[in-house]
Design a protein around this motif. Structure first.
Motif, short mmCIF file in Angstrom:
data_model
loop_
_atom_site.label_atom_id
_atom_site.label_comp_id
_atom_site.label_asym_id
_atom_site.label_seq_id
_atom_site.Cartn_x
_atom_site.Cartn_y
_atom_site.Cartn_z
N GLU A 1 0.83 -1.21 0.00
CA GLU A 1 0.00 0.00 0.00
C GLU A 1 0.86 1.25 0.00
OE1 GLU A 1 -3.04 2.28 -0.48
OE2 GLU A 1 -3.31 0.10 -0.33
N THR A 2 1.99 1.18 0.73
CA THR A 2 2.90 2.33 0.78
C THR A 2 4.05 2.09 -0.18
OG1 THR A 2 2.35 2.68 3.12
CG2 THR A 2 4.31 3.79 2.27
N MET A 3 3.94 2.64 -1.38
CA MET A 3 4.99 2.48 -2.39
C MET A 3 5.99 3.63 -2.35
SD MET A 3 4.83 -0.34 -4.00
CE MET A 3 5.92 0.03 -5.36
N TRP A 4 5.67 4.70 -1.62
CA TRP A 4 6.57 5.84 -1.49
C TRP A 4 6.91 5.99 -0.01
CZ3 TRP A 4 2.47 5.49 -4.69
CH2 TRP A 4 2.69 5.74 -6.05
N GLU A 5 8.15 5.73 0.35
CA GLU A 5 8.58 5.87 1.74
C GLU A 5 9.25 7.23 1.91
OE1 GLU A 5 10.92 2.57 2.98
OE2 GLU A 5 9.29 1.11 2.73
N THR B 1 11.11 10.25 3.66
CA THR B 1 12.14 10.36 4.69
C THR B 1 12.44 11.82 4.99
OG1 THR B 1 13.97 10.36 3.10
CG2 THR B 1 13.18 8.21 3.86
N GLU B 2 13.03 12.05 6.12
CA GLU B 2 13.40 13.41 6.51
C GLU B 2 14.54 13.95 5.66
OE1 GLU B 2 14.20 13.51 10.64
OE2 GLU B 2 12.13 13.04 11.25
N GLU B 3 15.33 13.03 5.07
CA GLU B 3 16.48 13.45 4.28
C GLU B 3 16.06 14.16 2.99
OE1 GLU B 3 16.17 10.49 5.64
OE2 GLU B 3 17.76 10.54 7.16
N THR B 4 14.88 13.82 2.48
CA THR B 4 14.40 14.42 1.24
C THR B 4 13.09 15.16 1.50
OG1 THR B 4 15.38 12.59 -0.01
CG2 THR B 4 13.76 13.96 -1.16
N SER B 5 13.06 16.42 1.16
CA SER B 5 11.86 17.22 1.40
C SER B 5 10.83 16.98 0.30
CB SER B 5 12.23 18.71 1.46
OG SER B 5 11.07 19.50 1.65
N THR B 6 9.70 16.39 0.65
CA THR B 6 8.64 16.08 -0.33
C THR B 6 7.27 16.45 0.24
OG1 THR B 6 8.59 13.81 0.51
CG2 THR B 6 9.93 14.22 -1.46
N PRO B 7 7.05 17.70 0.60
CA PRO B 7 5.78 18.07 1.23
C PRO B 7 4.57 17.91 0.31
CG PRO B 7 7.06 20.03 0.69
CD PRO B 7 7.97 18.86 0.48
N ARG B 8 4.74 18.20 -0.99
CA ARG B 8 3.60 18.09 -1.91
C ARG B 8 3.26 16.62 -2.17
NH1 ARG B 8 5.68 22.42 -6.31
NH2 ARG B 8 7.63 21.44 -5.66
N LEU B 9 4.28 15.79 -2.26
CA LEU B 9 4.02 14.35 -2.40
C LEU B 9 3.31 13.83 -1.17
CD1 LEU B 9 4.33 11.60 -3.76
CD2 LEU B 9 6.67 11.47 -2.86
N ALA B 10 3.72 14.26 0.00
CA ALA B 10 3.08 13.82 1.25
C ALA B 10 1.61 14.21 1.27
CB ALA B 10 3.81 14.43 2.45
N ARG B 11 1.29 15.44 0.83
CA ARG B 11 -0.10 15.90 0.79
C ARG B 11 -0.92 15.07 -0.18
NH1 ARG B 11 -0.34 21.73 -1.00
NH2 ARG B 11 -2.59 21.30 -0.88
N ALA B 12 -0.33 14.77 -1.35
CA ALA B 12 -1.05 14.00 -2.37
C ALA B 12 -1.35 12.59 -1.88
CB ALA B 12 -0.26 13.97 -3.66
N LEU B 13 -0.37 11.97 -1.22
CA LEU B 13 -0.56 10.62 -0.72
C LEU B 13 -1.61 10.59 0.38
CD1 LEU B 13 3.15 9.37 -0.59
CD2 LEU B 13 1.34 8.56 -2.12
N ALA C 1 -4.08 12.64 0.72
CA ALA C 1 -5.39 12.94 0.14
C ALA C 1 -6.04 11.73 -0.51
CB ALA C 1 -5.26 14.07 -0.88
N VAL C 2 -5.24 10.90 -1.19
CA VAL C 2 -5.82 9.74 -1.88
C VAL C 2 -6.02 8.58 -0.93
CG1 VAL C 2 -3.65 8.64 -2.63
CG2 VAL C 2 -5.72 8.43 -4.04
N GLY C 3 -5.19 8.48 0.11
CA GLY C 3 -5.36 7.43 1.10
C GLY C 3 -5.25 6.03 0.53
N GLY D 1 -7.25 4.40 -1.25
CA GLY D 1 -7.92 4.16 -2.53
C GLY D 1 -7.09 4.48 -3.75
N ARG D 2 -5.76 4.61 -3.58
CA ARG D 2 -4.90 5.02 -4.69
C ARG D 2 -5.02 4.10 -5.89
NH1 ARG D 2 -0.65 3.15 -6.78
NH2 ARG D 2 -0.39 1.62 -5.11
N ALA D 3 -4.91 2.79 -5.68
CA ALA D 3 -4.91 1.85 -6.80
C ALA D 3 -6.24 1.88 -7.56
CB ALA D 3 -4.62 0.43 -6.31
N GLU D 4 -7.35 1.93 -6.83
CA GLU D 4 -8.66 1.98 -7.48
C GLU D 4 -8.82 3.28 -8.27
OE1 GLU D 4 -10.96 -0.24 -7.78
OE2 GLU D 4 -10.04 -1.75 -6.50
N ALA D 5 -8.43 4.39 -7.65
CA ALA D 5 -8.56 5.68 -8.33
C ALA D 5 -7.70 5.73 -9.59
CB ALA D 5 -8.18 6.81 -7.38
N ALA D 6 -6.48 5.20 -9.49
CA ALA D 6 -5.58 5.20 -10.64
C ALA D 6 -6.16 4.38 -11.78
CB ALA D 6 -4.22 4.65 -10.23
N PHE D 7 -6.74 3.23 -11.46
CA PHE D 7 -7.33 2.38 -12.49
C PHE D 7 -8.48 3.09 -13.19
CE2 PHE D 7 -10.64 -0.80 -13.57
CZ PHE D 7 -9.99 -1.41 -14.63
#
Length: 206
Positions: free
Chosen positions: A154-158, A160-172, A174-176, A178-184
Motif C-alpha cells: 500500500e505504501t509504495m513511497w517511503e 524520509t526526513e532526508e528528502t523534502s517532499t511536502p507536496r508528495l506527502a499531501r497528495a498521498l 489525500a488519496v489514502g 484508494g490510490r490503486a482503485e482511483a488510478a485504475f
C-alpha cells in the motif's frame, strides 16, 4: 481394493496445484506439481501438454472468473468498461501468474472465444478493424498492470526526513488507501475517452 471414487490425477487438480505454487513462489515446475499431488512426473505429462499446456490451463481457469456477460452490455463503452473491471478482478486474485501468461501465446479455446466476442463488440460499434487490436491490447496492458498494482504494498513511497517532499506527502494523504482503485478508473476513463475519439473520427470520415 476398489477403484477410488475420485480420480487421483486430472487436469483440474493439476491446474489448481500449479496456481497454488505460482501464488506461493511466482513459478512452478512439473516435478513440483507431481510431488505435491503425490505422483510421478510422468503421470502428470499423461494429462497435460507439457509446461506450456499447464500455463494455458491456468490462463483458462483465471479467465473463467471474467464475467463474459459484460460484453453483452450496451452501449459498447459500458461493455468495455465492465469487462475491464471483471478482467482486472480475475487477475488480481492471482497476480503472480501474470508474468507467465504475458510471455506465452494465447491458445486456450475458451479464452480465444472471449477475445472474439470483445472484437465483435468493437466492430459492431463501428471501429475501424485496424484500431481493434491496439485498443484491446491497450486495455489488457492497463488491466494487468493495475492487477499487479493491487498486489503491491500500500505504501509504495517511503518518505524520509532526508528528502523534502511536502507536496508528495499531501497528495498521498489525500488519496489514502484508494490510490490503486482511483488510478485504475482514471486510466480506464482515459482509454475509453480515446476510443470515443477514434470512433468519432471514423464517423466523420464516412
Amino acid at each position: 481394493m476398489g477403484r477410488p471414487r475420485t480420480p487421483l490425477l486430472d487436469r483440474a487438480r493439476i491446474t489448481t496445484t500449479a496456481l497454488e505454487l505460482v501464488d506461493e513462489q511466482g513459478e512452478f515446475s512439473v516435478p513440483q506439481i507431481a510431488r505435491r499431488l503425490g505422483t510421478q512426473t510422468g503421470s502428470v505429462y499423461h494429462h497435460v501438454d507439457g509446461r506450456d499446456g499447464i500455463v494455458e490451463l491456468m490462463r483458462e481457469r483465471i479467465c473463467e472468473a471474467i464475467e463474459s456477460a459484460t460484453l453483452d452490455m450496451e452501449p459498447w463503452d459500458a461493455a468495455l468498461a465492465a469487462w475491464a473491471r471483471s478482467y482486472r478482478a480475475a487477475f488480481a486474485a492471482h497476480p503472480r501468474v501474470i508474468p507467465l501468461l504475458t510471455t506465452s501465446p494465447v491458445r486456450a479455446p475458451k479464452v480465444l472465444e472471449q477475445y472474439e466476442r470483445a472484437v465483435g463488440v468493437l466492430l459492431d460499434a463501428g471501429f475501424d478493424v485496424a484500431d481493434v487490436m491496439p485498443v484491446l491490447t491497450g486495455l489488457e496492458n492497463l488491466v494487468l498492470g493495475s492487477a499487479l498494482d493491487l498486489a503491491a504494498p500500500e505504501t509504495m513511497w517511503e518518505l524520509t526526513e532526508e528528502t523534502s517532499t511536502p507536496r508528495l506527502a499531501r497528495a498521498l494523504k489525500a488519496v489514502g488507501a484508494g490510490r490503486a482503485e482511483a488510478a485504475f478508473e482514471v486510466a480506464l476513463e482515459g482509454l475509453i475517452g480515446h476510443c470515443r475519439t477514434l470512433l468519432g473520427r471514423r464517423g466523420h470520415a464516412r
